[in-house]
Write a protein that holds these residues in place. Structure first.
Motif, mmCIF file in Angstrom:
data_model
loop_
_atom_site.group_PDB
_atom_site.id
_atom_site.type_symbol
_atom_site.label_atom_id
_atom_site.label_comp_id
_atom_site.label_asym_id
_atom_site.label_seq_id
_atom_site.Cartn_x
_atom_site.Cartn_y
_atom_site.Cartn_z
ATOM 1 N N ALA A 128 -0.057 -3.887 3.144
ATOM 2 C CA ALA A 128 1.537 -4.325 3.571
ATOM 3 C C ALA A 128 1.662 -5.862 2.906
ATOM 4 C CB ALA A 128 1.702 -4.471 5.162
ATOM 5 N N ALA A 129 0.891 -6.718 2.960
ATOM 6 C CA ALA A 129 1.020 -7.928 2.324
ATOM 7 C C ALA A 129 1.139 -7.904 1.016
ATOM 8 C CB ALA A 129 -0.336 -8.712 2.674
ATOM 9 N N LYS A 130 0.409 -7.176 0.151
ATOM 10 C CA LYS A 130 0.736 -6.941 -1.154
ATOM 11 C C LYS A 130 2.221 -6.513 -1.374
ATOM 12 C CE LYS A 130 -4.185 -5.932 -2.202
ATOM 13 N NZ LYS A 130 -5.050 -4.934 -2.474
ATOM 14 N N VAL A 131 2.607 -5.447 -0.819
ATOM 15 C CA VAL A 131 4.014 -4.698 -0.858
ATOM 16 C C VAL A 131 4.867 -6.018 -0.704
ATOM 17 C CG1 VAL A 131 5.823 -3.253 -0.034
ATOM 18 C CG2 VAL A 131 3.411 -2.495 -0.498
ATOM 19 N N LYS A 132 4.693 -7.024 0.654
ATOM 20 C CA LYS A 132 5.462 -8.159 0.775
ATOM 21 C C LYS A 132 5.651 -9.010 -0.299
ATOM 22 C CE LYS A 132 7.825 -10.647 3.469
ATOM 23 N NZ LYS A 132 9.214 -10.406 3.958
ATOM 24 N N VAL A 133 4.472 -9.302 -0.823
ATOM 25 C CA VAL A 133 4.529 -10.568 -1.953
ATOM 26 C C VAL A 133 5.328 -9.831 -3.200
ATOM 27 C CG1 VAL A 133 3.029 -11.689 -3.611
ATOM 28 C CG2 VAL A 133 2.368 -11.518 -1.016
ATOM 29 N N LEU A 134 4.981 -8.442 -3.501
ATOM 30 C CA LEU A 134 5.822 -7.826 -4.341
ATOM 31 C C LEU A 134 7.060 -7.892 -4.263
ATOM 32 C CD1 LEU A 134 5.665 -6.011 -7.138
ATOM 33 C CD2 LEU A 134 5.426 -4.062 -5.584
ATOM 34 N N SER A 135 7.586 -7.713 -2.836
ATOM 35 C CA SER A 135 8.953 -7.683 -2.707
ATOM 36 C C SER A 135 9.737 -9.347 -3.173
ATOM 37 C CB SER A 135 9.380 -7.450 -1.154
ATOM 38 O OG SER A 135 10.467 -7.756 -0.674
ATOM 39 N N GLU A 136 8.800 -10.279 -2.605
ATOM 40 C CA GLU A 136 9.288 -11.729 -2.673
ATOM 41 C C GLU A 136 9.177 -12.010 -4.254
ATOM 42 O OE1 GLU A 136 6.261 -13.685 -0.533
ATOM 43 O OE2 GLU A 136 7.272 -13.019 1.589
ATOM 44 N N GLU A 137 8.139 -11.499 -5.022
ATOM 45 C CA GLU A 137 8.393 -11.755 -6.415
ATOM 46 C C GLU A 137 9.399 -11.078 -7.281
ATOM 47 O OE1 GLU A 137 4.734 -10.497 -8.445
ATOM 48 O OE2 GLU A 137 3.541 -11.902 -7.696
ATOM 49 N N ILE A 138 9.881 -9.845 -6.840
ATOM 50 C CA ILE A 138 11.068 -9.034 -7.160
ATOM 51 C C ILE A 138 12.385 -9.850 -6.860
ATOM 52 C CG2 ILE A 138 12.476 -6.974 -7.254
ATOM 53 C CD1 ILE A 138 9.616 -7.100 -8.863
#
Length: 170
Positions: free
Chosen positions: A99-109
């Motif tokens: 979930a943290a990886k998806v969250k960080v991906l969201s922030e990068e996007i």
């Protein structure tokens, strides 16, 4: 997807941005692990297609017509996202840090989208000031997007391949 839905290439890319933002919101709102993993896979598929059409068609059309730094940063931002996309796709919703990886991906996007869509100095604003035919570009991008969507449905998309960042094994 009919090309007349999108007035031009930038409208197509902005629609992609809104779709992925909505998927990230769904991911955050979902509690079930299996459903979260399905949404994460959909996010990754959408982003692989989006980065492909930008890198293969959109960005090259503007090289030399807008600020090189703007394009260079976009490629590097894509590569950072691709690393996370591949890691998310290789994992399971039950994995530590998933979930943290998806969250960080969201922030990068979100950051990447902001840089592209900023009024006046953003990439899209710079692109609109050029002589590039954004309608013809849309048509090329839609054709490629449809190919990639068909591939995603049949055999699946390959792993996202970073194009400018050199990955060094730890």
């Amino acid at each position: 997807m009919a090309t007349n839905i999108f007035t031009d290439a930038i409208a197509l890319l902005k629609a992609d941005h809104r779709k992925v933002e909505e998927l990230f919101d769904q991911f955050e709102a979902t509690k079930a692990g299996t459903k979260k993993q399905q949404i994460a896979h959909q996010i990754c598929t959408e982003l692989k297609i989006h980065t492909s059409i930008e890198e293969e068609i959109f960005y090259p059309a503007f090289r030399g017509k807008i600020e090189d730094d703007t394009l260079d940063e976009a490629y590097v931002e894509h590569d950072g996202a691709k690393v996370l996309i591949n890691d998310i796709e290789a994992g399971s919703g039950e994995d530590n840090f998933y979930a943290a990886k998806v969250k960080v991906l969201s922030e990068e996007i979100k950051h990447h989208v902001h840089e592209e869509e900023m009024p006046s100095e953003g990439m899209f604003a710079q692109c609109r000031k050029t002589d590039v035919d954004l309608v013809a570009l849309r048509d090329q991008m839609m054709a490629r997007k449809e190919e990639l969507l068909a591939l995603a449905k049949t055999s699946g998309l390959p792993a996202a391949k970073p194009s400018v960042v050199n990955l060094i094994a730890a």
